[in-house]
Design a protein around this motif. Sequence first.
Motif, short mmCIF file in Angstrom:
data_model
loop_
_atom_site.label_atom_id
_atom_site.label_comp_id
_atom_site.label_asym_id
_atom_site.label_seq_id
_atom_site.Cartn_x
_atom_site.Cartn_y
_atom_site.Cartn_z
N PHE A 133 -8.98 31.13 -40.64
CA PHE A 133 -8.37 32.36 -40.98
C PHE A 133 -8.92 32.85 -42.41
O PHE A 133 -9.01 34.04 -42.65
CB PHE A 133 -6.89 31.87 -41.17
N ASN A 134 -9.28 31.84 -43.05
CA ASN A 134 -9.73 32.32 -44.59
C ASN A 134 -11.10 33.08 -44.42
O ASN A 134 -11.36 33.84 -45.31
CB ASN A 134 -9.99 30.78 -45.25
N ILE A 135 -11.87 32.96 -43.34
CA ILE A 135 -13.11 33.74 -43.11
C ILE A 135 -13.24 34.95 -42.14
O ILE A 135 -14.19 35.68 -42.26
CB ILE A 135 -14.19 32.75 -43.09
N ASP A 136 -11.87 34.95 -41.58
CA ASP A 136 -11.88 35.79 -40.44
C ASP A 136 -11.28 37.16 -41.14
O ASP A 136 -10.03 37.55 -41.44
CB ASP A 136 -11.03 35.26 -39.26
N THR A 137 -12.21 38.34 -41.32
CA THR A 137 -11.78 39.51 -41.63
C THR A 137 -11.13 40.20 -40.47
O THR A 137 -10.21 41.22 -41.01
CB THR A 137 -13.02 40.38 -42.24
N ARG A 138 -10.64 39.82 -39.47
CA ARG A 138 -10.09 40.73 -38.40
C ARG A 138 -8.48 40.23 -38.65
O ARG A 138 -7.69 41.05 -37.98
CB ARG A 138 -10.34 40.16 -37.22
N GLN A 139 -8.03 39.43 -39.26
CA GLN A 139 -6.57 38.78 -39.31
C GLN A 139 -6.03 39.46 -40.71
O GLN A 139 -5.24 38.72 -41.27
CB GLN A 139 -6.63 37.01 -39.28
N THR A 140 -6.31 40.68 -41.06
CA THR A 140 -5.69 41.15 -42.40
C THR A 140 -4.21 41.70 -41.81
O THR A 140 -3.29 41.78 -42.73
CB THR A 140 -6.45 42.23 -42.91
N THR A 141 -4.08 42.41 -40.72
CA THR A 141 -3.02 43.10 -40.46
C THR A 141 -2.43 42.26 -39.15
O THR A 141 -1.21 42.70 -38.66
CB THR A 141 -3.19 44.64 -39.93
N SER A 142 -2.83 41.44 -38.56
CA SER A 142 -2.59 40.81 -37.46
C SER A 142 -2.84 39.42 -37.37
O SER A 142 -3.85 38.75 -38.13
CB SER A 142 -2.64 41.52 -35.95
N PHE A 143 -2.57 38.49 -36.57
CA PHE A 143 -3.16 37.30 -36.08
C PHE A 143 -3.86 37.23 -35.03
O PHE A 143 -3.64 37.53 -33.98
CB PHE A 143 -1.88 36.12 -35.97
N ILE A 144 -5.06 36.13 -35.10
CA ILE A 144 -5.61 35.78 -33.82
C ILE A 144 -5.58 34.29 -33.64
O ILE A 144 -5.81 33.62 -34.44
CB ILE A 144 -7.28 36.04 -33.83
N GLY A 145 -4.89 34.03 -32.65
CA GLY A 145 -4.37 32.78 -32.29
C GLY A 145 -2.97 32.38 -33.20
O GLY A 145 -2.45 33.30 -33.77
N LEU A 146 -2.30 31.39 -32.68
CA LEU A 146 -0.91 31.18 -33.14
C LEU A 146 -1.04 30.72 -34.62
O LEU A 146 -1.49 29.77 -35.11
CB LEU A 146 -0.15 30.16 -32.13
N PRO A 147 -0.09 31.45 -35.55
CA PRO A 147 -0.19 30.74 -37.00
C PRO A 147 0.28 29.46 -37.03
O PRO A 147 1.05 28.97 -36.17
CB PRO A 147 0.64 31.96 -37.66
N THR A 148 -0.03 28.84 -37.98
CA THR A 148 0.26 27.53 -38.17
C THR A 148 1.81 27.13 -38.40
O THR A 148 2.48 26.28 -37.82
CB THR A 148 -0.47 26.69 -39.15
#
Length: 249
Positions: A133-148
């Motif tokens: 998550f910390n290095i994935d720029t795709r997750q600024t407005t949504s999530f990829i994978g279930l949030p912890t």
Amino acid sequence: MQIKKHIPNCITLLNLFCGCIAVVFAVNGKLEYAALFAVLGIGFDFFDGLAARVLNVQSDLGLQLDSLADMVTSGLVPGIVMYHLLSQVVGAPFHDVTDSWGSNETFKEIGISYLSLLGLLVTLASAYRLAKFNIDTRQTTSFIGLPTPANTLLIISLPLILKFQQQLWISEIILNIWFLIGVTILSCYLLNAEIRLFSLKFKTWGLKENVTRYIFLILTIILIAVLQFVAIPLVILMYILLSLVFKDK
């Protein structure tokens, strides 16, 4: 020095503090209290981001601190809870190993089942998810994978259901070894799956741009009112399904 820039980080540290307390309770088998403090920690996790946005003091330090706090509250806690549930099923409850330190006893001799260690895979998968998550720029407005935090709510709901909704058929399902192993594997998969899930953050209050969020919140309230803790796994499932159905909304 601006005091306001430290406010979100202080809230994040409250998340970590609650997570530490939850770990203590979980290790001692007090899973309902562990769940309580995990929920409090997740609440602080939500408000630290909100505070950072409102005060306009987002920072790289805050991002890293947030993940470190989540690793405890939403990574270590659910792993220990799942370990404890598996231990209950295989008949190997948590054992005080302090008297055995340095005695060269095996896991079996001190009451630890190898099978129940599978529960800690949740912690490993959570760590991997947070790092991505910390290095994935795709997750600024949504999530990829279930949030912890969502995954944590799923797992800590199980002991709460057992404690407060004592129905035989529910207990038989939850305290089934294959069910718990299945939930563990599913949890690890969902945390790191390439599935885009909507965020609950509202940028505006308009119906058109937030239709998925409003549907989710309304259905969540109804389910919790009717089913109480049993609703939590259903809410997580609904969250995933709505994300798939309304993925373009």
